[in-house]
Write an enzyme that holds these catalytic residues in place. Structure first.
Site, PDB file in Angstrom:
ATOM      1  N   GLN A  17     -21.126  27.249 -39.657  1.00  0.00           N
ATOM      2  CA  GLN A  17     -20.478  28.074 -40.698  1.00  0.00           C
ATOM      3  C   GLN A  17     -21.245  29.364 -40.975  1.00  0.00           C
ATOM      4  O   GLN A  17     -20.685  30.451 -40.923  1.00  0.00           O
ATOM      5  CB  GLN A  17     -20.345  27.268 -42.000  1.00  0.00           C
ATOM      6  CG  GLN A  17     -19.544  28.001 -43.064  1.00  0.00           C
ATOM      7  CD  GLN A  17     -19.729  27.425 -44.469  1.00  0.00           C
ATOM      8  OE1 GLN A  17     -20.656  26.635 -44.719  1.00  0.00           O
ATOM      9  NE2 GLN A  17     -18.871  27.824 -45.388  1.00  0.00           N
ATOM     10  N   TYR A 148     -29.966  14.376 -47.158  1.00  0.00           N
ATOM     11  CA  TYR A 148     -29.958  15.826 -46.933  1.00  0.00           C
ATOM     12  C   TYR A 148     -30.933  16.512 -47.902  1.00  0.00           C
ATOM     13  O   TYR A 148     -31.766  17.334 -47.490  1.00  0.00           O
ATOM     14  CB  TYR A 148     -28.531  16.332 -47.150  1.00  0.00           C
ATOM     15  CG  TYR A 148     -28.353  17.827 -47.055  1.00  0.00           C
ATOM     16  CD1 TYR A 148     -28.571  18.505 -45.866  1.00  0.00           C
ATOM     17  CD2 TYR A 148     -27.919  18.562 -48.166  1.00  0.00           C
ATOM     18  CE1 TYR A 148     -28.368  19.874 -45.775  1.00  0.00           C
ATOM     19  CE2 TYR A 148     -27.709  19.933 -48.078  1.00  0.00           C
ATOM     20  CZ  TYR A 148     -27.943  20.576 -46.878  1.00  0.00           C
ATOM     21  OH  TYR A 148     -27.745  21.930 -46.799  1.00  0.00           O
ATOM     22  N   LYS A 152     -34.418  18.626 -47.347  1.00  0.00           N
ATOM     23  CA  LYS A 152     -34.562  20.009 -47.816  1.00  0.00           C
ATOM     24  C   LYS A 152     -35.875  20.176 -48.599  1.00  0.00           C
ATOM     25  O   LYS A 152     -36.579  21.166 -48.442  1.00  0.00           O
ATOM     26  CB  LYS A 152     -33.359  20.423 -48.662  1.00  0.00           C
ATOM     27  CG  LYS A 152     -32.089  20.595 -47.841  1.00  0.00           C
ATOM     28  CD  LYS A 152     -32.201  21.777 -46.893  1.00  0.00           C
ATOM     29  CE  LYS A 152     -31.457  21.585 -45.614  1.00  0.00           C
ATOM     30  NZ  LYS A 152     -31.649  22.646 -44.635  1.00  0.00           N
TER      31      LYS A 152
HETATM   32  N1  SER Z   1     -23.042  23.143 -48.660  1.00  0.00           N
HETATM   33  C1  SER Z   1     -24.069  22.157 -48.574  1.00  0.00           C
HETATM   34  C2  SER Z   1     -23.518  20.802 -48.662  1.00  0.00           C
HETATM   35  O1  SER Z   1     -22.543  20.628 -49.369  1.00  0.00           O
HETATM   36  C3  SER Z   1     -25.053  22.361 -49.665  1.00  0.00           C
HETATM   37  O2  SER Z   1     -26.195  22.930 -49.155  1.00  0.00           O
HETATM   38  O3  SER Z   1     -24.037  19.892 -48.091  1.00  0.00           O
END
Ligand code: SER
Length: 325
Positions: A17, A148, A152
């Protein structure tokens, strides 16, 4: 620390993206042949393929990165390859492997070759339920509940460690949800804010996977690209932060977004059917304090909800009429 020049750039995740639009803007600024786009599997668009070099690599496989870095004499990397939050919950092991082991490979390669600079994105997913949700400060509690988010936070810490320990010029921002018209996001919690536009144009209806009153910080792609490149081009002497800049633009609920679209497409109907992504959204901030980015490198977004909505609908509407959506 003195700043080296960026001449030959590698973008990982260039079919994704953000990577797809970032690559095109970098090619405009630095010259087509000086920006190598890379992906792992997904076929790149004609635009990407025809405007400059492209290679397939896998950031979890160090040799594949080293080969292109040496072949193209790379001195700067934008590491945009990542597994996002929703897919990360379904495949936590893969998420850790790509986001952490992949990033580690990138940092080691940048460090060993004494390269000029590296960009590694973080996210609002670095925050968690214990973080203040309104105007979330730069320095605050980082206890995310998604894999996730865990990657990070670890990535931010690793980045700052490499800066202090090895003088590695690493920069990164905590992206909010990104709204874009060129490439669909791949498996995040904020994807509804993009899907809603496509569905509004194609079918005049959308079933949103978070509740109507869910508020999250968002940003339109042109601001995202501008912020990313501006930070990379900023004078390092002015930066007090490195891998973890808060970055804000707009905040709105899913219902407010639907209402804004309805102003342009009156027949549009949005319904709400929350799934597992609701809990992820509920653990993230509603709005972000980005005063450090404003102060240290002059960050200032351009778009708000009405201007981003208008632009998105114009761009996608045109593609729909041409039969390309
Ligand atoms: N756009 C990402 C997600 O929704 C956020 O960093 O995982």
């Amino acid at each position: 620390m003195s700043q080296k020049q960026m001449k030959k750039i590698l973008v990982t995740g260039a079919v994704g993206q953000i990577g797809s639009e970032l690559t095109m803007e970098l090619r405009k600024r630095y010259g087509n042949d000086n920006v190598l786009a890379t992906g792992r599997k997904t076929k790149p668009s004609e635009t990407l393929l025809n405007s400059g070099p492209f290679e397939f690599i896998d950031i979890t496989n160090r040799e594949t990165i080293e080969k292109v870095v040496d072949d193209y004499d790379i001195d700067t990397i934008y590491n945009m390859a990542a597994i996002l939050s929703a897919v990360g919950e379904e495949r936590p092991k893969v998420c850790w492997n790509v986001n952490i082991n992949g990033m580690y490979n990138i940092l080691e390669i940048v460090h060993e070759r004494e390269m000029a600079r590296v960009f590694v994105p973080s996210s609002i997913a670095a925050f968690g339920p214990e973080t203040p949700r309104e105007n979330t400060p730069q320095e605050t509690v980082l206890k995310p509940k998604t894999m996730y988010g865990v990657t990070k936070v670890a990535g931010e810490l690793l980045g700052d460690y490499y800066f202090k320990r090895f003088n590695l010029d690493i920069r990164g921002v905590r992206y909010p949800g990104i709204i874009s018209s060129e490439t669909l996001p791949g498996g995040g919690t904020t994807d509804y804010a993009v899907e809603i536009f496509y569905e509004a144009i194609k079918h005049k209806r959308y079933t949103c996977f978070v509740k109507e009153d869910t508020v999250l910080p968002m940003m339109y792609m042109p601001d995202c690209i501008k912020g990313t490149i501006d930070l990379m081009e900023a004078d390092i002497k002015k930066l007090k932060h490195h891998s973890d800049f808060n970055l804000a633009s707009m905040s709105f609920s899913a219902g407010e977004l639907a209402a804004e679209i309805k102003k342009h497409i009156p027949e549009f109907k949005c319904s709400y059917k929350p799934d597992f992504r609701q809990a992820i959204a509920d653990s993230w901030p509603k709005s972000i304090d980005d005063s450090a980015a404003r102060k240290e490198w002059g960050w200032k977004p351009t778009y708000d909800l009405p201007t981003a909505t208008k632009d998105m609908l114009e761009k996608l509407g045109k593609r729909y009429e041409e039969g390309n959506l």
